[in-house]
Write a protein that holds these residues in place. Structure first.
Motif, PDB file in Angstrom:
ATOM      1  N   ASN A  96       0.848  -1.187   0.000  1.00  0.00           N
ATOM      2  CA  ASN A  96       0.000   0.000   0.000  1.00  0.00           C
ATOM      3  C   ASN A  96       0.887   1.241   0.000  1.00  0.00           C
ATOM      4  O   ASN A  96       1.437   1.619   1.040  1.00  0.00           O
ATOM      5  N   ILE A  97       1.038   1.871  -1.160  1.00  0.00           N
ATOM      6  CA  ILE A  97       1.939   3.014  -1.311  1.00  0.00           C
ATOM      7  C   ILE A  97       1.217   4.123  -2.078  1.00  0.00           C
ATOM      8  O   ILE A  97       0.899   3.965  -3.262  1.00  0.00           O
ATOM      9  N   LEU A  98       0.952   5.232  -1.402  1.00  0.00           N
ATOM     10  CA  LEU A  98       0.405   6.405  -2.080  1.00  0.00           C
ATOM     11  C   LEU A  98       1.541   7.237  -2.655  1.00  0.00           C
ATOM     12  O   LEU A  98       2.666   7.204  -2.158  1.00  0.00           O
ATOM     13  N   ALA A  99       1.233   7.998  -3.687  1.00  0.00           N
ATOM     14  CA  ALA A  99       2.199   8.948  -4.241  1.00  0.00           C
ATOM     15  C   ALA A  99       1.456  10.194  -4.691  1.00  0.00           C
ATOM     16  O   ALA A  99       0.277  10.126  -5.073  1.00  0.00           O
ATOM     17  N   ALA A 100       2.132  11.339  -4.631  1.00  0.00           N
ATOM     18  CA  ALA A 100       1.532  12.584  -5.113  1.00  0.00           C
ATOM     19  C   ALA A 100       1.111  12.395  -6.566  1.00  0.00           C
ATOM     20  O   ALA A 100       1.954  12.109  -7.429  1.00  0.00           O
ATOM     21  N   PRO A 101      -0.184  12.520  -6.884  1.00  0.00           N
ATOM     22  CA  PRO A 101      -0.662  12.164  -8.228  1.00  0.00           C
ATOM     23  C   PRO A 101      -0.152  13.049  -9.347  1.00  0.00           C
ATOM     24  O   PRO A 101      -0.167  12.642 -10.510  1.00  0.00           O
ATOM     25  N   LEU A 102       0.290  14.275  -9.019  1.00  0.00           N
ATOM     26  CA  LEU A 102       0.760  15.203 -10.042  1.00  0.00           C
ATOM     27  C   LEU A 102       2.281  15.299 -10.079  1.00  0.00           C
ATOM     28  O   LEU A 102       2.834  16.272 -10.580  1.00  0.00           O
ATOM     29  N   ALA A 133       3.738   6.426   1.956  1.00  0.00           N
ATOM     30  CA  ALA A 133       3.481   7.502   1.001  1.00  0.00           C
ATOM     31  C   ALA A 133       4.792   8.112   0.549  1.00  0.00           C
ATOM     32  O   ALA A 133       5.763   8.176   1.307  1.00  0.00           O
ATOM     33  N   VAL A 134       4.796   8.560  -0.692  1.00  0.00           N
ATOM     34  CA  VAL A 134       5.908   9.307  -1.273  1.00  0.00           C
ATOM     35  C   VAL A 134       5.294  10.563  -1.875  1.00  0.00           C
ATOM     36  O   VAL A 134       4.381  10.480  -2.704  1.00  0.00           O
TER      37      VAL A 134
END
Length: 361
Positions: A96-102, A133-134
């Motif tokens: 489960n890794i979120l990243a800044a979408p832009l 998250a990154v």
């Protein structure tokens, strides 16, 4: 004080589906949110052939197919694995890794983190609720319940962030530091009932060397153009065949956001086409306050077509008003954690509008 729940988390995967009232649910992780449109189409086709013809996106930018038979047919397993979204069966629920979408320049760091996570056998025991998250200097996605994050402030430097604490960290060291904190979490938590770093006591070794470090994250993205890209909202967080037919004519890849939307690269000029296909492309729409369970015909507990009624009612709802969750029965599957009005077993759009107060205005 350590927070504990009634048991280990039950987040589904492909190998361990969750069996709900409307059938089995499989979840496939998409670290960083970037995914090929053809992959979305492949997963939607699995649902159409074996369960509900819908593809759900989650707040962790993962993908769910639901309404499937239990046990899963072999065809479901083979086709889901063929998408390439299961690189490590032992770690599928940990990815489960979120990243800044832009911030597409962060994707290599996401890939490095994912590969290193999957290469560590010990980290296979991370709960399905544990979230990495990154992000970039904007702090995008730090509005979400992240456990361990790296915020890149320059191309070579940034900070590690955990539960309001942080420390400087070079970008080249970010993956090692994030995974070390995850190992400390597994080592020092009080068992599988502790799911998140925020549940640990303040004197936990997980927080060693960290100092208070406030963050002012960018707000969640709202539908609309961002430069040449387009943030396209997904009604009810459910992708349908009409959505994918429009996307495939525009782009090969999209980025799933944690906010029930997609970033469509160079999609701003196609906003009208995507709106016609059922996406929301403006900020002033009712979908931010409207959600629903799966309902009929895919759930045997109700005869209410909750999703269809929610879709029909959206055209008559304004952007302001209470959060509405439309459900087929008192189980209220998928109810939001925020304050909301529950609309139980509706059989007409007027039932939903009455709950909103729209008919009285």
């Amino acid at each position: 004080m350590t927070c504990t729940r009634l048991g280990a988390d039950r987040c589904p995967g492909l190998l361990k589906p969750f069996v709900a009232q409307d059938g089995a649910i499989i979840r496939l992780r998409v670290p960083g949110g970037r995914v090929r449109v053809s992959t979305l189409a492949d997963l939607l086709a699995i649902g159409a052939d074996h369960g509900a013809p819908l593809l759900s996106v989650t707040s962790r930018t993962n993908l769910q197919v639901r309404g499937l038979p239990d046990p899963l047919p072999e065809d479901v397993m083979v086709r889901a694995e063929a998408t390439g979204l299961l690189p490590s069966p032992s770690h599928e629920r940990a990815r489960n890794i979120l990243a800044a979408p832009l911030a597409p320049d962060l994707q290599p760091l996401v890939a490095e983190l994912d590969a290193a996570l999957c290469a560590d056998p010990f980290l296979a025991d991370l709960p399905g609720r544990f979230l990495f998250a990154v992000t970039d200097a904007t702090g995008a996605v730090l509005t979400e319940p992240v456990d361990a994050a790296y915020q890149a402030l320059t191309p070579t430097s940034g900070v590690i962030r955990l539960a309001g604490l942080g420390m400087p960290c070079a970008r080249d060291d970010a993956v090692a530091h994030l995974l070390e904190r995850a190992r400390l979490f597994l080592t020092h938590r009080e068992g599988p009932r502790v799911w998140n770093i925020r549940d640990l006591p303040a004197d936990s070794p997980v927080f060693a060397g960290l100092e208070p470090m406030p963050v002012d994250p960018a707000p969640p993205l709202t539908p609309g153009p961002v430069g040449g890209d387009l943030v396209a909202g997904i009604p009810l967080a459910m992708l349908r065949a009409t959505h994918l037919s429009a996307l495939v004519a525009i782009t090969d890849d999209v980025v799933i956001t944690p906010w029930r939307s997609l970033v469509v690269p160079s999609g701003a000029e196609f906003a009208a086409d995507l709106e016609e296909a059922g996406f929301t492309v403006t900020e002033s729409d009712p979908w931010a306050r409207l959600s629903a369970c799966t309902g009929a015909p895919w759930c045997a507990r109700t005869s209410s077509p909750t999703m269809d009624l929610a879709l029909e009612s959206a055209a008559r709802l304004g952007p302001d008003g209470p959060r509405l969750h439309v459900v087929g029965c008192e189980r209220a599957c998928g109810a939001p954690t925020l304050d909301h009005v529950l609309v139980v077993d509706p059989h007409s759009v007027d039932d939903i509008l009455s709950a909103d107060g729209a008919l009285a205005r």
